[in-house]
Design a protein around this motif. Structure first.
Motif, PDB file in Angstrom:
ATOM      1  N   TYR A  35       0.850  -1.190   0.000  1.00  0.00           N
ATOM      2  CA  TYR A  35       0.000   0.000   0.000  1.00  0.00           C
ATOM      3  C   TYR A  35       0.887   1.241   0.000  1.00  0.00           C
ATOM      4  CZ  TYR A  35      -4.256   2.677   0.723  1.00  0.00           C
ATOM      5  OH  TYR A  35      -5.322   3.526   0.549  1.00  0.00           O
ATOM      6  N   ASN A  68       2.329   5.269  -0.101  1.00  0.00           N
ATOM      7  CA  ASN A  68       2.177   6.384   0.836  1.00  0.00           C
ATOM      8  C   ASN A  68       1.895   7.704   0.126  1.00  0.00           C
ATOM      9  OD1 ASN A  68       2.900   5.052   3.466  1.00  0.00           O
ATOM     10  ND2 ASN A  68       4.748   4.564   2.296  1.00  0.00           N
ATOM     11  N   GLU A  69       0.935   7.676  -0.814  1.00  0.00           N
ATOM     12  CA  GLU A  69       0.520   8.881  -1.538  1.00  0.00           C
ATOM     13  C   GLU A  69       1.684   9.566  -2.264  1.00  0.00           C
ATOM     14  OE1 GLU A  69      -1.725  11.378   1.056  1.00  0.00           O
ATOM     15  OE2 GLU A  69      -3.306   9.896   1.345  1.00  0.00           O
ATOM     16  N   SER A  99      -6.803  -0.471  -4.004  1.00  0.00           N
ATOM     17  CA  SER A  99      -7.201   0.912  -3.797  1.00  0.00           C
ATOM     18  C   SER A  99      -6.107   1.880  -4.258  1.00  0.00           C
ATOM     19  CB  SER A  99      -7.572   1.124  -2.322  1.00  0.00           C
ATOM     20  OG  SER A  99      -8.311   2.306  -2.133  1.00  0.00           O
ATOM     21  N   GLN A 100      -5.420   2.518  -3.333  1.00  0.00           N
ATOM     22  CA  GLN A 100      -4.414   3.498  -3.735  1.00  0.00           C
ATOM     23  C   GLN A 100      -3.337   2.870  -4.611  1.00  0.00           C
ATOM     24  OE1 GLN A 100      -1.039   6.431  -1.853  1.00  0.00           O
ATOM     25  NE2 GLN A 100      -2.797   5.984  -0.572  1.00  0.00           N
ATOM     26  N   TRP A 141      -4.901   2.620  -8.072  1.00  0.00           N
ATOM     27  CA  TRP A 141      -5.040   3.970  -8.619  1.00  0.00           C
ATOM     28  C   TRP A 141      -3.676   4.518  -9.037  1.00  0.00           C
ATOM     29  CZ3 TRP A 141      -4.208   9.206  -6.927  1.00  0.00           C
ATOM     30  CH2 TRP A 141      -5.049  10.154  -7.509  1.00  0.00           C
ATOM     31  N   THR A 142      -2.648   4.267  -8.229  1.00  0.00           N
ATOM     32  CA  THR A 142      -1.290   4.722  -8.546  1.00  0.00           C
ATOM     33  C   THR A 142      -0.764   4.015  -9.788  1.00  0.00           C
ATOM     34  OG1 THR A 142      -0.853   5.167  -6.200  1.00  0.00           O
ATOM     35  CG2 THR A 142       1.060   4.968  -7.653  1.00  0.00           C
ATOM     36  N   CYS A 188      -2.147   5.631 -12.696  1.00  0.00           N
ATOM     37  CA  CYS A 188      -1.439   6.899 -12.867  1.00  0.00           C
ATOM     38  C   CYS A 188      -0.116   6.692 -13.612  1.00  0.00           C
ATOM     39  CB  CYS A 188      -1.210   7.505 -11.484  1.00  0.00           C
ATOM     40  SG  CYS A 188      -0.314   9.054 -11.460  1.00  0.00           S
ATOM     41  N   ASP A 213     -10.889  -0.030  -6.195  1.00  0.00           N
ATOM     42  CA  ASP A 213     -10.172   1.233  -6.338  1.00  0.00           C
ATOM     43  C   ASP A 213     -10.994   2.362  -5.702  1.00  0.00           C
ATOM     44  OD1 ASP A 213      -8.243   3.024  -7.175  1.00  0.00           O
ATOM     45  OD2 ASP A 213      -8.166   2.247  -9.218  1.00  0.00           O
ATOM     46  N   ASN A 264     -12.033   5.700  -3.050  1.00  0.00           N
ATOM     47  CA  ASN A 264     -12.192   5.905  -1.611  1.00  0.00           C
ATOM     48  C   ASN A 264     -13.261   4.959  -1.052  1.00  0.00           C
ATOM     49  OD1 ASN A 264     -14.731   7.009  -2.241  1.00  0.00           O
ATOM     50  ND2 ASN A 264     -13.912   9.065  -2.369  1.00  0.00           N
TER      51      ASN A 264
END
Length: 552
Positions: A398, A400-401, A461-462, A465-466, A469, A487, A489
């Motif tokens: 997962y 870290n943004e 999820s993130q 999505w990443t 991207c 994916d 929120n």
């Protein structure tokens, strides 16, 4: 001739009688739908003029007494009439820029065979003149799209009262019916799930039985984001016992992949690569089968990953574990520890600290662990790896943004990578396409080497999505296996007896390709094997390195 006439009358009478009879489950399922529809559509109910839970509890005994379609329909008609006048405001004009996503939307149940034409017309009229203000029971997070509950009773139902239990089932069912963006992708129709769960809820005699029925209801939405946590009473709470390692299910066997408690594992000679075939005399295959209606997941790989946590957890100190070692089946009577999740997390945090956030592999290839690298580390990572011929972004974790600075580094120009569907609270059950997310800028100094992204069922999820991207740069290759398929929120809901959540928005590629349940499709599919784990190899990374060198 008289006998023929008499026989005809008997058959005709029986046909009419059977056509008007209605079963308890049919009545309750229809009542659930009408109650939920009025909750979000009727102007006087949606704005909070009535205690809507009490209204349900008052009408359910009357529903039980209704024996025919006509009696049932008349009961619902009178109920609606008693809610007050619905002013005619139609037509309600949709905004000019609104593009609706209607795969979720279906009010065809207005024409239920149990409903009179008059009742169906009343429901349609309410839809056309629906509530247009701020809802009393539901709200949306501005600019995000997921929903949260307002003024909803979160108390335990009375487990001895059938109607009190049904209230909780109806509340959750309608929450999903109107606000879960991926309802249309469920394996089993949501209507069918309601019909099957109603008898289970009625039969539940205590808290444990009822929340088991709720768990079965929740599991049917087929969403990897979704969990169902119950809050045990102090009288029944027992500390959990854990196997001292983590694992992965491969070929209907459970393979040890990581030691989480060194001393505990040493005591029973547990090593990475050990193969578990049974837990307390149940085969892993049987455990896989018997938990399918208790765990919610978008696809099979994620279901198996979630199941591992359940398998390696016990309410008992003593657990019999069968291992397959060197072709021989060996059963060990193990004492599992009550060390808490925090201890497991401490181990995992310690393991992360030992790992490198990024590094240079042989042959001028960069490697980035997306699970531990943070935004503050990105400038150093870019400086160290900018001249490599390829960078492997390991996203079997997962992130870290960190998507934005990395995507800006690998992209030559701005590009949209995701679009969304969000609930329309002015028309509950309908979803609208909304905007999208872009990344990158005109960047002549973008990274020109190969971009490799490693994914598997832990990528959720993130992470998904990443990965979307990173795919925009045009020179990205996905290596690994099917991701979690959840994916975006989440919308979360907290009650006295349980906590649950589900995916809050629909997430799509810009060309409207779905990601829910499918996940991110690998360009090169490769999965871990038991042999690879036992030999200490990372087969996914190994395959990525082969591709970097050979292009194949």
């Amino acid at each position: 001739m008289k006998k023929i006439t008499l026989l005809f009358l008997i058959v005709f009478t029986q046909t009419i009688f059977s056509a008007t009879k209605i079963t308890e489950t049919e009545k309750l399922a229809a009542t659930c739908k009408v109650w939920g529809f009025l909750k979000y559509y009727h102007p006087n109910v949606a704005k909070g003029d009535f205690n809507w839970d009490n209204q349900l509890l008052e009408i359910l005994p009357k529903v039980e007494k209704a024996q025919t379609k006509e009696e049932f329909s008349l009961l619902l008609e009178n109920w609606i009439d008693n809610l007050g006048t619905v002013k005619e405001i139609a037509p309600i004009i949709a905004p000019k820029d609104a593009e609706y996503f209607d795969k979720n939307f279906d009010l065809s149940w207005f024409n239920n065979k149990a409903f009179s034409k008059k009742l169906s017309k009343k429901l349609k009229f309410i839809e056309q003149n629906r509530f247009q203000g701020e809802h009393f029971y539901i709200s949306g997070v501005e600019n995000v799209g997921n929903v949260y509950l307002k003024n909803e009773s979160n108390a335990h139902p009375d487990f001895t009262d059938k109607n009190s239990k049904l209230r909780m089932i109806f509340m959750y069912w309608n929450l999903v019916e109107y606000f879960f963006p991926d309802k249309y992708l469920m394996d089993q129709k949501w209507d069918t799930t309601l019909e099957k769960i109603i008898p289970l809820a009625i039969q539940a005699e205590n808290q444990d039985d009822f929340y088991l029925a709720m768990r079965k209801l929740v599991s049917r939405i087929d969403d990897s984001h979704t969990e169902f946590y119950t809050y045990p009473s102090s009288a029944t709470h027992k500390p959990k016992r854990y196997f001292p390692a983590d694992g992965k299910i491969i070929d209907e066997k459970l393979v040890v992949t990581e030691i989480l408690g060194d001393s505990l594992a040493q005591a029973d000679d547990i090593k990475i690569g050990d193969v578990i075939t049974k837990i307390n005399d149940k085969t892993i295959k049987d455990i896989i089968s018997e938990n399918r209606d208790l765990i919610c997941a978008s696809n099979e790989p994620k279901y198996l990953e979630k199941l591992v946590d359940k398998i390696l957890l016990s309410n008992s100190d003593i657990v019999n574990v069968e291992f397959l070692k060197n072709g021989q089946y060996i059963t060990k009577t193990m004492t599992w520890s009550d060390y808490h999740d925090s201890h497991r997390n401490e181990f995992k945090k310690g393991a992360k600290k030992k790992k490198e956030k990024f590094k240079l592999l042989e042959n001028n290839i960069g490697y980035v662990d997306m699970g531990i690298i943070k935004i503050k580390n990105i400038p150093d990572m870019i400086e160290a790896l900018k001249d490599t011929k390829a960078i492997v972004f390991d996203m079997r974790n997962y992130p870290n943004e960190t998507f934005e600075p990395i995507a800006n580094f690998i992209n030559p120009q701005e590009k949209k990578f995701a679009i969304y569907t969000r609930p329309d609270l002015s028309y509950p059950g309908r979803f609208k396409w909304s905007g999208g997310t872009s990344i990158g800028f005109d960047n002549k100094d973008y990274y020109k080497g190969k971009v490799i992204v490693l994914l598997d069922e832990k990528s959720q999820s993130q992470a998904e999505w990443t990965a979307m991207c990173f795919q925009t740069c045009g020179h990205t290759t996905i290596v690994g296996s099917q991701t979690a398929g959840a994916d975006g929120n989440v919308s979360e809901f907290d009650f006295a007896g349980f906590h649950t959540l589900f995916s809050g928005i629909g997430v799509f590629y810009p060309d409207k390709r779905e990601t829910q349940r499918i996940g991110i499709t690998p360009d090169i599919e490769v999965k871990q094997t038991i042999k690879g784990i036992q030999e200490g190899r990372d087969e996914v990374l190994d395959r990525a390195l082969v591709f970097i060198e050979s292009g194949k």
